[in-house]
Design a protein around this motif. Structure first.
Motif, PDB file in Angstrom:
ATOM      1  N   ALA A 118       7.287   1.844  -3.679  1.00  0.00           N
ATOM      2  CA  ALA A 118       6.821   2.652  -2.549  1.00  0.00           C
ATOM      3  C   ALA A 118       7.983   3.163  -1.723  1.00  0.00           C
ATOM      4  N   ASP A 119       9.064   2.403  -1.675  1.00  0.00           N
ATOM      5  CA  ASP A 119      10.280   2.788  -0.961  1.00  0.00           C
ATOM      6  C   ASP A 119      11.420   2.006  -1.603  1.00  0.00           C
ATOM      7  N   PRO A 120      12.424   2.675  -2.181  1.00  0.00           N
ATOM      8  CA  PRO A 120      13.530   1.943  -2.812  1.00  0.00           C
ATOM      9  C   PRO A 120      14.200   0.952  -1.884  1.00  0.00           C
ATOM     10  N   GLN A 121      14.165   1.218  -0.573  1.00  0.00           N
ATOM     11  CA  GLN A 121      14.813   0.324   0.386  1.00  0.00           C
ATOM     12  C   GLN A 121      14.075  -0.993   0.555  1.00  0.00           C
ATOM     13  N   PHE A 122      12.824  -1.067   0.080  1.00  0.00           N
ATOM     14  CA  PHE A 122      12.120  -2.340   0.110  1.00  0.00           C
ATOM     15  C   PHE A 122      12.848  -3.389  -0.729  1.00  0.00           C
ATOM     16  N   LEU A 123      13.641  -2.950  -1.705  1.00  0.00           N
ATOM     17  CA  LEU A 123      14.355  -3.865  -2.590  1.00  0.00           C
ATOM     18  C   LEU A 123      15.742  -4.226  -2.077  1.00  0.00           C
ATOM     19  N   ASP A 124      16.165  -3.602  -0.984  1.00  0.00           N
ATOM     20  CA  ASP A 124      17.440  -3.923  -0.355  1.00  0.00           C
ATOM     21  C   ASP A 124      17.232  -5.013   0.685  1.00  0.00           C
ATOM     22  N   LEU A 125      18.260  -5.813   0.917  1.00  0.00           N
ATOM     23  CA  LEU A 125      18.145  -6.991   1.771  1.00  0.00           C
ATOM     24  C   LEU A 125      18.676  -6.665   3.164  1.00  0.00           C
ATOM     25  N   LEU A 126      17.806  -6.821   4.146  1.00  0.00           N
ATOM     26  CA  LEU A 126      18.071  -6.424   5.523  1.00  0.00           C
ATOM     27  C   LEU A 126      17.946  -7.624   6.449  1.00  0.00           C
ATOM     28  N   HIS A 127      18.759  -7.636   7.480  1.00  0.00           N
ATOM     29  CA  HIS A 127      18.613  -8.623   8.542  1.00  0.00           C
ATOM     30  C   HIS A 127      19.437  -8.185   9.748  1.00  0.00           C
ATOM     31  N   PRO A 128      18.878  -8.331  10.978  1.00  0.00           N
ATOM     32  CA  PRO A 128      17.482  -8.660  11.296  1.00  0.00           C
ATOM     33  C   PRO A 128      16.550  -7.528  10.861  1.00  0.00           C
ATOM     34  N   ASN A 129      15.356  -7.864  10.445  1.00  0.00           N
ATOM     35  CA  ASN A 129      14.413  -6.842   9.989  1.00  0.00           C
ATOM     36  C   ASN A 129      13.813  -6.036  11.127  1.00  0.00           C
ATOM     37  N   ARG A 130      13.765  -6.641  12.344  1.00  0.00           N
ATOM     38  CA  ARG A 130      13.030  -6.010  13.452  1.00  0.00           C
ATOM     39  C   ARG A 130      11.598  -5.754  12.974  1.00  0.00           C
ATOM     40  N   TRP A 131      11.185  -4.468  12.881  1.00  0.00           N
ATOM     41  CA  TRP A 131       9.829  -4.206  12.363  1.00  0.00           C
ATOM     42  C   TRP A 131       9.853  -3.800  10.886  1.00  0.00           C
ATOM     43  N   ARG A 132      11.065  -3.685  10.280  1.00  0.00           N
ATOM     44  CA  ARG A 132      11.180  -3.122   8.941  1.00  0.00           C
ATOM     45  C   ARG A 132      10.817  -4.135   7.856  1.00  0.00           C
ATOM     46  N   TYR A 133      10.447  -3.592   6.708  1.00  0.00           N
ATOM     47  CA  TYR A 133       9.940  -4.379   5.585  1.00  0.00           C
ATOM     48  C   TYR A 133      10.989  -4.463   4.485  1.00  0.00           C
ATOM     49  N   ASP A 134      11.117  -5.626   3.864  1.00  0.00           N
ATOM     50  CA  ASP A 134      11.761  -5.728   2.561  1.00  0.00           C
ATOM     51  C   ASP A 134      11.131  -6.905   1.813  1.00  0.00           C
ATOM     52  N   ILE A 135      11.428  -7.023   0.527  1.00  0.00           N
ATOM     53  CA  ILE A 135      10.739  -8.046  -0.268  1.00  0.00           C
ATOM     54  C   ILE A 135      11.116  -9.456   0.151  1.00  0.00           C
ATOM     55  N   LEU A 136      12.343  -9.659   0.642  1.00  0.00           N
ATOM     56  CA  LEU A 136      12.723 -11.008   1.051  1.00  0.00           C
ATOM     57  C   LEU A 136      11.930 -11.437   2.286  1.00  0.00           C
ATOM     58  N   ARG A 137      11.756 -10.546   3.230  1.00  0.00           N
ATOM     59  CA  ARG A 137      10.931 -10.879   4.388  1.00  0.00           C
ATOM     60  C   ARG A 137       9.507 -11.215   3.932  1.00  0.00           C
ATOM     61  N   ALA A 138       8.962 -10.444   2.997  1.00  0.00           N
ATOM     62  CA  ALA A 138       7.614 -10.712   2.506  1.00  0.00           C
ATOM     63  C   ALA A 138       7.552 -12.043   1.762  1.00  0.00           C
ATOM     64  N   LEU A 139       8.537 -12.308   0.909  1.00  0.00           N
ATOM     65  CA  LEU A 139       8.562 -13.575   0.181  1.00  0.00           C
ATOM     66  C   LEU A 139       8.668 -14.757   1.135  1.00  0.00           C
ATOM     67  N   ASP A 140       9.465 -14.614   2.175  1.00  0.00           N
ATOM     68  CA  ASP A 140       9.612 -15.711   3.127  1.00  0.00           C
ATOM     69  C   ASP A 140       8.310 -15.944   3.890  1.00  0.00           C
ATOM     70  N   TYR A 141       7.553 -14.873   4.136  1.00  0.00           N
ATOM     71  CA  TYR A 141       6.232 -15.053   4.731  1.00  0.00           C
ATOM     72  C   TYR A 141       5.330 -15.863   3.790  1.00  0.00           C
ATOM     73  N   PHE A 142       5.278 -15.488   2.504  1.00  0.00           N
ATOM     74  CA  PHE A 142       4.393 -16.195   1.578  1.00  0.00           C
ATOM     75  C   PHE A 142       4.831 -17.644   1.402  1.00  0.00           C
ATOM     76  N   ARG A 143       6.134 -17.904   1.461  1.00  0.00           N
ATOM     77  CA  ARG A 143       6.623 -19.288   1.438  1.00  0.00           C
ATOM     78  C   ARG A 143       6.080 -20.059   2.643  1.00  0.00           C
ATOM     79  N   ALA A 144       6.235 -19.476   3.836  1.00  0.00           N
ATOM     80  CA  ALA A 144       5.771 -20.150   5.044  1.00  0.00           C
ATOM     81  C   ALA A 144       4.257 -20.371   5.016  1.00  0.00           C
ATOM     82  N   ALA A 145       3.533 -19.363   4.545  1.00  0.00           N
ATOM     83  CA  ALA A 145       2.075 -19.491   4.464  1.00  0.00           C
ATOM     84  C   ALA A 145       1.678 -20.570   3.463  1.00  0.00           C
ATOM     85  N   GLY A 146       2.348 -20.588   2.313  1.00  0.00           N
ATOM     86  CA  GLY A 146       2.042 -21.587   1.300  1.00  0.00           C
ATOM     87  C   GLY A 146       2.325 -22.998   1.783  1.00  0.00           C
TER      88      GLY A 146
END
Length: 322
Positions: free
Chosen positions: A227-255
Motif C-alpha cells: 500500500a505504501d513502500p515506506q511501510f516497509l522502512d523502519l521509523l522511530h519515533p513513529n508519531r502518527w505514522r505507520y510501519d510494519i515494526l510498529r504494527a508487529l510490536d502492537y500484535f506482540r503486546a496484544a498477544g
C-alpha cells in the motif's frame, strides 16, 4: 561474546527508557529489578529531559497538538512540529514513565484543566474529531489514568464498514487506513489493559486487527501490492505514522496481554523484519520525520537504532515462542 549478547550489552548501555524494557522483555529479569530501572525515567536521561520542557500549566510548547507559536508556514518550511502536549505524552508513555507517580498524576490533572484541542477547543481528555489523534489520546489517557471511557465509545462508533478507522472519516472517507487503524488499536489495547475494556471495545479491536491482518500488515487487499513502500522502512519515533515494526510490536503486546498466539498472517512482515537485520545484529533507522523536536533519541538514518533494535528483538522473541 556471541552476537546476541553483544547487542543486549549495547542496549543496556543506552538510556534508562531502553534499559528497563530490555531487562523486562529480553532478559526476563524480576519486576523488582526492572521497576527500579524504570523509576529512573523520571529523573535521568530522555524522560527527565522531556519533563524539564513541560510548561507550568502541564502542557508542552503551550498547545495540545501544535505549539502555541506554530504557523502554517513552519509546516511547509520545516515540517510538522512534534513538541506539543500530544506528542510529549506519546513519548513519555513509550519511555515508560511510571503513571502512578505524583508527577504523572499531576500532569494528567493539569492537562485536563488547561489544555484544549486546536481543532475545536475541546478539553484535552475528551478528544477531538480525528481518529488518529483520538486513538493516541485514549492510549495516553488509559496509561496515565485519565477517564477516557466516553472517547473510547466514540471511537467504537467511528469504525468504518471494513472494520478499521480513517482520520478522514469526517471529511467523507468510507474506507480505513493503516495508520489510523493502528493508532486506534493501540489506544483500545491500552484501555483494555487499564480497565478490562467493554464488549464493544474488544469487538472493535478484533475487527481493526482483522483489517490489518487480512492485508498482511502492508499489502493492498485489492491488488496485493504494498500500500505504501515506506511501510516497509523502519521509523522511530513513529508519531502518527505507520510501519510494519510498529504494527508487529502492537500484535506482540496484544498477544502477551490476552495470551493469543501469533497469527500466521504476520509471517511475511516478520520475514521482512528479519531480512533488515545488520551484520552486527542491530537494526538501522531508515528514515526520520521532519519537524521541530525537543531532542533526538536516535543517531540518524542509516545508523543502528536502539529503539528499532529493541522493538525488533522483542517481536522476534515473541514470534519464536509462539
Amino acid at each position: 561474546m556471541p552476537e546476541q549478547d553483544a547487542v543486549i550489552l549495547w542496549l543496556t548501555r543506552a538510556d534508562p527508557a531502553i534499559r528497563w524494557q530490555v531487562m523486562r522483555d529480553l532478559l526476563d529479569l524480576p519486576e523488582a529489578d526492572w521497576a527500579a530501572e524504570r523509576a529512573k525515567v523520571e529523573t535521568e536521561g530522555w524522560g527527565a529531559r522531556l519533563l524539564a520542557c513541560q510548561d507550568a500549566d502541564g502542557q508542552w510548547a503551550g498547545g495540545a497538538f501544535f505549539p502555541a507559536d506554530f504557523t502554517p508556514d513552519e509546516w511547509h518550511r520545516s515540517g510538522q512540529p512534534w513538541t506539543a502536549t500530544a506528542f510529549a505524552l506519546d513519548q513519555l508513555r513509550e519511555f515508560g514513565l511510571d503513571p502512578t507517580t505524583e508527577l504523572a498524576r499531576r500532569t494528567v490533572a493539569l492537562i485536563g484543566a488547561h489544555s484544549r484541542w486546536d481543532e475545536g477547543g475541546q478539553p484535552y481528555w475528551q478528544g477531538e474529531v480525528e481518529e488518529c489523534i483520538n486513538g493516541r489520546t485514549v492510549a495516553n489517557g488509559a496509561y496515565f489514568g485519565a477517564d477516557v471511557a466516553t472517547l473510547v465509545e466514540r471511537l467504537v462508533d467511528d469504525r468504518q464498514p471494513d472494520g478499521g478507522w480513517n482520520c478522514e472519516r469526517a471529511a467523507g472517507s468510507a474506507c480505513s487506513s493503516f495508520a489510523s487503524t493502528l493508532n486506534v488499536l493501540e489506544g483500545l489495547l491500552e484501555y483494555e489493559r487499564a480497565t478490562g475494556g467493554t464488549d464493544r471495545s474488544r469487538d472493535a479491536r478484533r475487527t481493526g486487527e482483522d483489517y490489518l491482518l487480512s492485508r498482511h500488515l502492508f499489502r493492498r487487499l485489492t491488488t496485493g501490492e504494498p500500500a505504501d513502500p515506506q511501510f516497509l522502512d523502519l521509523l522511530h519515533p513513529n508519531r502518527w505514522r505507520y510501519d510494519i515494526l510498529r504494527a508487529l510490536d502492537y500484535f506482540r503486546a496484544a498477544g502477551q496481554s490476552t495470551g493469543a498466539l501469533p497469527d500466521p498472517r504476520l509471517a511475511e512482515a516478520v520475514a521482512h523484519l528479519r531480512s533488515r537485520r545488520q551484520a552486527d545484529g542491530t537494526w538501522p533507522l531508515d528514515w526520520d520525520l521532519r519537524g521541530r523536536v525537543w531532542f533526538k533519541v536516535n543517531d540518524g538514518p542509516g545508523k543502528p537504532s536502539p529503539w528499532v533494535t529493541l522493538r525488533a528483538l522483542r517481536v522476534l522473541r515473541w514470534w519464536g515462542r509462539g
